[in-house]
Scaffold this motif. Structure first.
Motif, PDB file in Angstrom:
ATOM      1  N   THR A 129       0.826  -1.214   0.000  1.00  0.00           N
ATOM      2  CA  THR A 129       0.000   0.000   0.000  1.00  0.00           C
ATOM      3  C   THR A 129       0.858   1.261   0.000  1.00  0.00           C
ATOM      4  OG1 THR A 129      -0.140  -0.131   2.413  1.00  0.00           O
ATOM      5  CG2 THR A 129      -1.962  -1.088   1.154  1.00  0.00           C
ATOM      6  N   ARG A 130       2.166   1.119  -0.153  1.00  0.00           N
ATOM      7  CA  ARG A 130       3.044   2.288  -0.196  1.00  0.00           C
ATOM      8  C   ARG A 130       3.076   2.851  -1.606  1.00  0.00           C
ATOM      9  NH1 ARG A 130       9.476   1.950   0.905  1.00  0.00           N
ATOM     10  NH2 ARG A 130       9.349   0.890  -1.116  1.00  0.00           N
ATOM     11  N   CYS A 131       2.567   4.076  -1.782  1.00  0.00           N
ATOM     12  CA  CYS A 131       2.518   4.698  -3.098  1.00  0.00           C
ATOM     13  C   CYS A 131       3.929   4.900  -3.640  1.00  0.00           C
ATOM     14  CB  CYS A 131       1.794   6.042  -3.016  1.00  0.00           C
ATOM     15  SG  CYS A 131       1.614   6.876  -4.622  1.00  0.00           S
ATOM     16  N   ALA A 132       4.104   4.666  -4.940  1.00  0.00           N
ATOM     17  CA  ALA A 132       5.415   4.805  -5.577  1.00  0.00           C
ATOM     18  C   ALA A 132       5.763   6.251  -5.883  1.00  0.00           C
ATOM     19  CB  ALA A 132       5.463   3.980  -6.860  1.00  0.00           C
ATOM     20  N   HIS A 133       4.883   7.171  -5.474  1.00  0.00           N
ATOM     21  CA  HIS A 133       5.185   8.589  -5.660  1.00  0.00           C
ATOM     22  C   HIS A 133       5.982   9.110  -4.459  1.00  0.00           C
ATOM     23  CE1 HIS A 133       3.737  12.997  -5.556  1.00  0.00           C
ATOM     24  NE2 HIS A 133       4.815  12.915  -6.328  1.00  0.00           N
ATOM     25  N   LEU A 134       5.322   9.253  -3.310  1.00  0.00           N
ATOM     26  CA  LEU A 134       5.998   9.735  -2.107  1.00  0.00           C
ATOM     27  C   LEU A 134       5.777   8.837  -0.901  1.00  0.00           C
ATOM     28  CD1 LEU A 134       5.354  13.602  -2.369  1.00  0.00           C
ATOM     29  CD2 LEU A 134       7.456  12.351  -2.902  1.00  0.00           C
ATOM     30  N   GLY A 135       5.210   7.656  -1.125  1.00  0.00           N
ATOM     31  CA  GLY A 135       5.068   6.700  -0.022  1.00  0.00           C
ATOM     32  C   GLY A 135       3.792   6.792   0.768  1.00  0.00           C
ATOM     33  N   CYS A 136       2.827   7.591   0.345  1.00  0.00           N
ATOM     34  CA  CYS A 136       1.551   7.666   1.065  1.00  0.00           C
ATOM     35  C   CYS A 136       0.803   6.337   0.943  1.00  0.00           C
ATOM     36  CB  CYS A 136       0.693   8.793   0.494  1.00  0.00           C
ATOM     37  SG  CYS A 136       1.448  10.428   0.622  1.00  0.00           S
ATOM     38  N   CYS A 169      -4.410   6.684  -4.454  1.00  0.00           N
ATOM     39  CA  CYS A 169      -3.675   7.409  -3.422  1.00  0.00           C
ATOM     40  C   CYS A 169      -4.409   8.714  -3.136  1.00  0.00           C
ATOM     41  CB  CYS A 169      -2.238   7.699  -3.886  1.00  0.00           C
ATOM     42  SG  CYS A 169      -1.297   8.681  -2.692  1.00  0.00           S
ATOM     43  N   PRO A 170      -4.871   8.935  -1.909  1.00  0.00           N
ATOM     44  CA  PRO A 170      -5.647  10.142  -1.605  1.00  0.00           C
ATOM     45  C   PRO A 170      -4.787  11.394  -1.460  1.00  0.00           C
ATOM     46  CG  PRO A 170      -5.348   8.848   0.379  1.00  0.00           C
ATOM     47  CD  PRO A 170      -4.740   8.042  -0.739  1.00  0.00           C
ATOM     48  N   CYS A 171      -3.450  11.239  -1.402  1.00  0.00           N
ATOM     49  CA  CYS A 171      -2.585  12.398  -1.152  1.00  0.00           C
ATOM     50  C   CYS A 171      -2.361  13.252  -2.394  1.00  0.00           C
ATOM     51  CB  CYS A 171      -1.236  11.933  -0.602  1.00  0.00           C
ATOM     52  SG  CYS A 171      -1.342  11.042   0.965  1.00  0.00           S
ATOM     53  N   HIS A 172      -1.930  12.594  -3.496  1.00  0.00           N
ATOM     54  CA  HIS A 172      -1.553  13.363  -4.685  1.00  0.00           C
ATOM     55  C   HIS A 172      -2.213  12.848  -5.967  1.00  0.00           C
ATOM     56  CE1 HIS A 172       1.832  13.660  -1.750  1.00  0.00           C
ATOM     57  NE2 HIS A 172       1.642  14.938  -1.987  1.00  0.00           N
ATOM     58  N   GLY A 173      -3.270  12.042  -5.821  1.00  0.00           N
ATOM     59  CA  GLY A 173      -4.046  11.636  -6.986  1.00  0.00           C
ATOM     60  C   GLY A 173      -3.458  10.503  -7.800  1.00  0.00           C
ATOM     61  N   GLY A 226      -1.891  10.131 -12.565  1.00  0.00           N
ATOM     62  CA  GLY A 226      -1.213  10.817 -11.474  1.00  0.00           C
ATOM     63  C   GLY A 226       0.302  10.764 -11.574  1.00  0.00           C
ATOM     64  N   PRO A 227       1.001  11.172 -10.510  1.00  0.00           N
ATOM     65  CA  PRO A 227       2.459  11.342 -10.553  1.00  0.00           C
ATOM     66  C   PRO A 227       3.323  10.110 -10.246  1.00  0.00           C
ATOM     67  CG  PRO A 227       1.605  12.154  -8.473  1.00  0.00           C
ATOM     68  CD  PRO A 227       0.411  11.714  -9.275  1.00  0.00           C
ATOM     69  N   PRO A 228       2.800   8.948  -9.809  1.00  0.00           N
ATOM     70  CA  PRO A 228       3.694   7.831  -9.488  1.00  0.00           C
ATOM     71  C   PRO A 228       4.593   7.443 -10.669  1.00  0.00           C
ATOM     72  CG  PRO A 228       1.515   7.389  -8.620  1.00  0.00           C
ATOM     73  CD  PRO A 228       1.385   8.610  -9.482  1.00  0.00           C
TER      74      PRO A 228
END
Length: 222
Positions: free
Chosen positions: A130-137, A150-154, A166-168
């Motif tokens: 569940t760790r996002c590949a963008h910033l880890g959210c 990811c609810p943090c950065h879309g 999104g940005p991942p």
């Protein structure tokens, strides 16, 4: 007859013209004091520098990625159509902070990775981090849309964890899986590129396609 014996040199620094000499100081005393000062300085430098160096480099060699296989349930608790959330321990000595949620389902032929070639055993289950590949959210799985969000950065991922919005920079990480006596077990983490080829774990934000995989080398503490 000339005396060929060398004239004995004075043991005093003043007689020898030593810089900073004073009356009554001997060469032996000067060497002793100078050597003692250098030794004391070296010990003081080591006392300050070595702990700082160990603090900076120590985490690079500390194994933080969990290795033991962890039981997450019986085979009949999972299917190929939906993910089941399970909690596993990543770091065993920090209590609840060392736990994380993963999503598990049975693998299908579409989940087969190019890394399964060369005699490597295909993964029987898909266990997604569940760790996002963008910033880890932390991401969550939406069953209705079959997307990880990811609810943090879309960041948006499909059913296999591939990036669809999104940005991942790469798919969601996964964990190795196996079946022992009818029980599903979860092993260590690994990262994937866009082709779902397996790599040693990388940090979020680290690309793994093409030359990027060499610019972002693995870290033991990831």
């Amino acid at each position: 007859m000339p005396d060929d014996r060398k004239k004995k040199r004075s043991p005093y620094t003043k007689d020898r013209g030593t810089l900073g000499a004073y009356e009554g100081e001997t060469i032996t005393r000067r060497v002793f004091v100078t050597g003692g000062a250098l030794t004391a300085g070296g010990v003081a430098t080591a006392a300050i520098g070595l702990p700082a160096l160990g603090f900076a480099l120590g985490p690079m060699f500390e194994k933080t990625v969990h290795e033991p296989w962890q039981d997450v349930g019986a085979e009949n608790e999972f299917s190929t159509t939906t993910y089941v959330p399970r909690i596993i321990t990543l770091v065993s000595d920090v209590g609840e902070a060392g736990k994380t949620t993963i999503y598990v389902r049975k693998a299908t032929p579409a989940d087969r990775s190019p890394s399964d070639k060369g005699g490597k055993i295909p993964q029987p289950y898909v266990a997604i981090s569940t760790r996002c590949a963008h910033l880890g959210c932390p991401v969550r799985y939406a069953q209705a849309s079959q997307r990880f969000i990811c609810p943090c950065h879309g960041g948006v991922y499909d059913d296999q964890g591939k990036v669809v919005g999104g940005p991942p920079v790469r798919p969601l990480d996964r964990f190795y899986t196996r079946v022992e006596n009818g029980r599903v077990q979860i092993g260590g983490r690994f990262s994937l590129n866009s082709k779902l080829e397996r790599f040693h774990p990388r940090d979020p934000t680290n690309h793994l396609d093409g030359l990027w995989q060499y610019l972002y080398p693995r870290r033991p503490t990831t």
